[in-house]
Design a protein around this motif. Structure first.
Motif, PDB file in Angstrom:
ATOM      1  N   SER A 552       0.809  -1.230   0.000  1.00 28.56           N
ATOM      2  CA  SER A 552       0.000   0.000   0.000  1.00 28.56           C
ATOM      3  C   SER A 552       0.834   1.268   0.000  1.00 28.56           C
ATOM      4  N   LEU A 629     -13.634   3.261   1.004  1.00 25.68           N
ATOM      5  CA  LEU A 629     -12.318   3.193   1.633  1.00 25.68           C
ATOM      6  C   LEU A 629     -11.266   2.942   0.564  1.00 25.68           C
ATOM      7  N   GLY A 631      -6.672   3.171  -0.241  1.00 26.30           N
ATOM      8  CA  GLY A 631      -5.315   3.544   0.138  1.00 26.30           C
ATOM      9  C   GLY A 631      -4.761   4.658  -0.731  1.00 26.30           C
ATOM     10  N   GLN A 650     -12.950   7.546   3.239  1.00 25.70           N
ATOM     11  CA  GLN A 650     -11.692   7.667   3.970  1.00 25.70           C
ATOM     12  C   GLN A 650     -10.575   7.261   3.021  1.00 25.70           C
ATOM     13  N   LEU A 653      -5.573   4.751   3.485  1.00 29.23           N
ATOM     14  CA  LEU A 653      -5.675   3.734   4.524  1.00 29.23           C
ATOM     15  C   LEU A 653      -4.850   2.511   4.152  1.00 29.23           C
ATOM     16  N   SER A 654      -4.193   1.937   5.139  1.00 24.33           N
ATOM     17  CA  SER A 654      -3.503   0.665   4.948  1.00 24.33           C
ATOM     18  C   SER A 654      -4.536  -0.465   5.070  1.00 24.33           C
ATOM     19  N   LEU A 656      -4.724  -2.864   7.201  1.00 23.32           N
ATOM     20  CA  LEU A 656      -5.139  -3.044   8.590  1.00 23.32           C
ATOM     21  C   LEU A 656      -6.044  -1.908   9.057  1.00 23.32           C
ATOM     22  N   GLU A 657      -5.811  -0.705   8.559  1.00 24.39           N
ATOM     23  CA  GLU A 657      -6.656   0.437   8.942  1.00 24.39           C
ATOM     24  C   GLU A 657      -8.072   0.267   8.382  1.00 24.39           C
ATOM     25  N   LYS A 658      -8.210  -0.341   7.205  1.00 22.77           N
ATOM     26  CA  LYS A 658      -9.543  -0.626   6.679  1.00 22.77           C
ATOM     27  C   LYS A 658     -10.296  -1.577   7.611  1.00 22.77           C
ATOM     28  N   GLU A 660      -9.817  -1.896  10.764  1.00 24.71           N
ATOM     29  CA  GLU A 660     -10.139  -1.166  11.997  1.00 24.71           C
ATOM     30  C   GLU A 660     -11.388  -0.310  11.833  1.00 24.71           C
ATOM     31  N   VAL A 661     -11.566   0.272  10.647  1.00 25.96           N
ATOM     32  CA  VAL A 661     -12.783   1.054  10.381  1.00 25.96           C
ATOM     33  C   VAL A 661     -14.019   0.165  10.483  1.00 25.96           C
ATOM     34  N   ASP A 681      -7.524  -6.059   0.321  1.00 23.34           N
ATOM     35  CA  ASP A 681      -8.659  -5.943   1.227  1.00 23.34           C
ATOM     36  C   ASP A 681      -8.901  -7.191   2.058  1.00 23.34           C
TER      37      ASP A 681
END
Length: 800
Positions: A552, A629, A631, A650, A653-654, A656-658, A660-661, A681
């Motif tokens: 990413s 979402l 990156g 958003q 995003l990495s 892992l951040e996806k 977390e959302v 993903d």
């Protein structure tokens, strides 16, 4: 990667081990013994501890020394997939599973009544495939290779004979009922009675034979289900009627009830057989596209076309540009671009180089490959259906576990109730005929099939309708969430957009050397953007060292002692590179920056296109929050979000951040569906309640998703949600009807308000009503096809 072992005995773990905090255990015995030791303050016990030795002697845990050979054999296990004919009900699958798992060498067995599919894991050194098939045949079932459900159904002769004989029994019974009301039959009642008895023999011995055999198999497995009730009802009716006929009590015969019971049970099973639509049919369509022969590489550069059946694993085959890859394998020599859209939904060709895997059925669009075959034609065929088999077999949790438990207890409780009513009437001074009729009515009126079919039959129809929408169900547990989604999350690149990029340069023209460096960096990645970039640059790649992909973020490598970078603006800034000019693209697309030796050389603009009807699709997701979402940089994501009509977005995003959302939404009580391409993903698809993969690498798409869309039309997502909501409503209706009917029917029978003949009709009607209600699970496919045709017509007119 180190193989996990039991924390106590150090033996291998089963597929579903028990866990205590972060420690796995192979069985409940090891878990209990460890908890005892833990309470004594012993965290790392040795196998010679007195408590462990005593547990081994008592048989509570396994002896590692005696099981060493068994553990060695587990490394040689095999798994086979096949279909089983003559399954009569869901209890048949349970009986086969219980009896086969008792066999030495069978590790696990899964049989799915709704698809007729079975998956068995076994140790070939202890038991062979032929022996397993023989055991199944001895139980009265027919194992065979997986074939299409479209083949002609056979074995209906018993059903037609039962229909003919039961109708004649009803006709012969009419004069007896009339006589009971005082109308004379001129002394022929005994003749009619014995004729009815003679017609009952073939009904019992021929038409009911499969039921009695299955009843015996179920009893051996410790099960007593619908076949048991039918067995008791028919044989008790026959022998009681025969006794009454011998005693001359002509008007207490139940031959007609017995015949109608058998006929209606067989009739219901014929309807159920036609309604059992397997979702594997979708995959049979895929296998039809496979070529029938392949170019086999012989010695001294000699090539020969041979049928696929003659090619074995380890053979070498050659595939040229424009040809389909016939079998699964691994690239030995050459380089090419493969279109795997038929198998994975990925529209962008994927670069294939030495040691890369290739999928049978994909199209080689460019280049030439020499492939080492890893799977024969039969194994490749099974490769297409294996994911669906594992999705429908061996699910760890069911939607309504209480329904399963109730169904298993229903029949024994009913038998006790019938026996209680029989003896209670005898004790009250009622005659044996009246007591028998009451007990028989209670057995015949109940319908465990209505309860057993309420959920699985509805799920089978849901899976079949999803297959028509080009959706394959991998995780059946996720179906419970369909129609309940409150948040829909979409990935951008390759999902909302086509991922079919066009390259533009923003800056000074690149030298041939610089274009070759970019080509090398792009070839080292499997991301759709990198694949598109490698196709756009025609110059040959240059030799780089230490090429590395930062997920990413971008790519890096070493060229002539200096670092070269290709990636996002933030990636280059982290490396201390000053950008030429950071700005958003004028069109929907992605910005990449290329730097050499600490200096930004140029900006690459990869333009993309939105998928058609995205805005209309989002509007049809009424009452659902939609989120985009990505990156990618914020300017690009914002532009896509505004054009499509997403409620929010958003960016940057990495993977892992996806995830977390999605977890944050779930923490608020939301049911989240994630639609992604299966490339970056994976964590988000796994975290969502429903993971829907539309495109991407095959392995990641399968392992991360619950639903796999083989088509590219996202406008059908609202239809997926609609059919899921409809199925949930019908499941609730079926359960309410099944429980309500059985409660009311048994109560009426208990108080003598029904006759055995009426009970037979009511019981059969209950199953039929459940089945007919389930048949309502369908989408207006004709309307959908008409709209698709109109859209295609408009497109052709615009083209002209």
């Amino acid at each position: 990667m180190e193989k996990l072992a039991c924390h106590l005995c150090n033996l291998g773990l089963p597929t579903d081990p028990l866990w205590l905090e972060a420690n796995p255990f192979c069985c409940s015995g090891c878990l209990v013994v460890f908890q005892i030791l833990l309470s004594l303050g012993i965290n790392t016990p040795s196998m010679d501890h007195p408590i462990i030795l005593r547990a081994i002697e008592a048989g509570l845990i396994s002896n590692p020394d005696s099981l060493g050979e068994k553990e060695r054999l587990k490394g040689e296990k095999k798994k086979i997939y096949f279909q089983i004919d003559n399954l009569f009900c869901s209890a048949c699958g349970v009986a086969i599973t219980i009896l086969l798992e008792k066999e030495r060498g069978v590790l696990s067995c899964y049989v799915d009544y709704l698809t007729d599919l079975a998956a068995i894991e076994y140790l070939p050194i202890l038991i062979g495939k032929e022996e397993i098939f023989k055991k199944i045949e001895q139980l009265g079932y027919l194992p065979k290779p997986i074939v299409s459900n479209a083949e002609k159904q056979k074995g209906r002769s018993r059903f037609f004979v039962a229909g003919f004989l039961s109708m004649n029994l009803m006709m012969l019974a009419v004069p007896l009922y009339v006589e009971a009301f005082g109308i004379l039959t001129e002394g022929y009642e005994k003749v009619l009675g014995w004729l009815s008895c003679s017609l009952s023999f073939p009904l019992l011995l021929y038409c009911g034979a499969p039921l009695w055999k299955r009843c015996w198999v179920h009893l051996k497995a410790g099960l007593f289900g619908m076949e048991g009730l039918v067995f008791l009802g028919t044989f008790s009716s026959f022998f009681f009627s025969l006794l009454m006929l011998i005693e001359g009590k002509i008007f207490s015969l139940y031959f007609d009830s017995m015949g109608m019971l058998l006929f209606l049970v067989l009739f219901g099973k014929e309807l159920e057989k036609k309604a059992k639509i397997s979702a594997k049919e979708k995959l049979f369509c895929i296998t039809k596209t496979l070529p029938r022969s392949a170019r086999l590489c012989l010695e001294e550069n000699i090539e020969k076309f041979v049928p696929l059946e003659e090619i074995q694993a380890g053979d070498k085959i050659k595939v040229r540009s424009g040809e389909k890859i016939p079998l699964d394998g691994e690239v030995l020599f050459g380089e090419g671009a493969c279109d795997e859209s038929l198998m994975t939904g990925e529209s962008l060709p994927r670069i294939k180089q030495t040691k890369d895997p290739v999928i049978g059925g994909s199209l080689l669009k460019r280049g030439e490959l020499t492939i080492l075959v890893t799977k024969t034609v039969n194994e490749t065929f099974l490769h297409q259906v294996i994911e669906l088999i594992e999705a429908q077999l061996g699910q760890k949790k069911r939607r309504y576990p209480l329904v399963d438990k109730f169904s298993s207890l229903f029949v024994p409780a009913l038998l006790l109730l019938a026996l209680g009513a029989f003896f209670a009437l005898l004790a009250a001074g009622e005659g044996g005929e009246a007591a028998f009729a009451r007990a028989l009515t209670i057995c015949l009126i109940s319908c465990p099939c209505a309860i057993g079919l309420a959920v699985p039959m509805s799920e089978a129809f849901l899976i079949a309708n999803l297959a028509k929408l080009k959706v394959i169900v991998r995780n059946r547990a996720a179906l419970a969430f369909l129609g309940k989604e409150s948040v829909y999350v979409f990935d951008k690149t390759g999902t909302v957009t086509h991922g079919d990029f066009k390259l533009k340069m923003d800056g000074k023209p690149l030298l041939i050397e610089e274009r070759g460096i970019i080509k090398t960096l792009a070839l080292a990645s499997r991301h759709p953007i990198a694949c598109a970039l490698s196709f756009a640059i025609t110059e040959p790649p240059l030799l780089l060292s230490e090429v590395e992909e930062i997920p990413s973020r971008g790519m890096r490598g070493i060229y002539q002692g200096g670092e070269v970078l290709l990636g996002s603006s933030s990636f280059l800034k982290e490396r201390g590179v000053d950008l030429i000019e950071e700005r958003g693209p004028e069109q929907i697309g992605t910005l990449l920056y290329f730097a050499m030796h600490g200096k930004c050389i140029t900006t690459l603009i990869l333009e993309d296109r939105l998928r058609s009807r995205m805005k209309k699709m989002l509007l049809r997701l009424k009452g659902v929050k939609t989120l985009l979402l990505s990156g990618d940089i914020e300017e690009s994501v914002k532009k896509v979000s505004e054009k499509c009509g997403f409620e929010s977005y958003q960016a940057a995003l990495s993977p892992l951040e996806k995830a977390e959302v999605i977890a944050a939404f779930q923490a608020e009580g939301a049911v989240v569906a994630m639609v992604g391409d299966g490339v970056n993903d994976g964590p988000a698809l796994s975290a969502a309640n429903i993971g829907i993969s539309t495109r991407g690498a095959l392995d990641l798409a399968i392992h991360a998703s619950d639903l796999i869309m083989t088509g590219r039309d996202l406008s059908r997502i609202p239809l997926i949600r609609m059919i899921g909501a409809q199925t949930n409503r019908i499941i609730k209706q079926n359960l309410i009807w099944a429980f309500g009917y059985n409660t009311l029917a048994v109560t009426l029978a208990l108080f003598g308000k029904l006759t055995p003949l009426l009970a037979v009709f009511a019981m059969s009607s209950s199953s039929l009503i459940t089945l007919l209600n389930t048949l309502r699970i369908k989408l207006p496919f004709k309307k959908i096809q008409r709209k698709d045709a109109e859209a295609q017509s408009r497109k052709e007119k615009l083209t002209r």
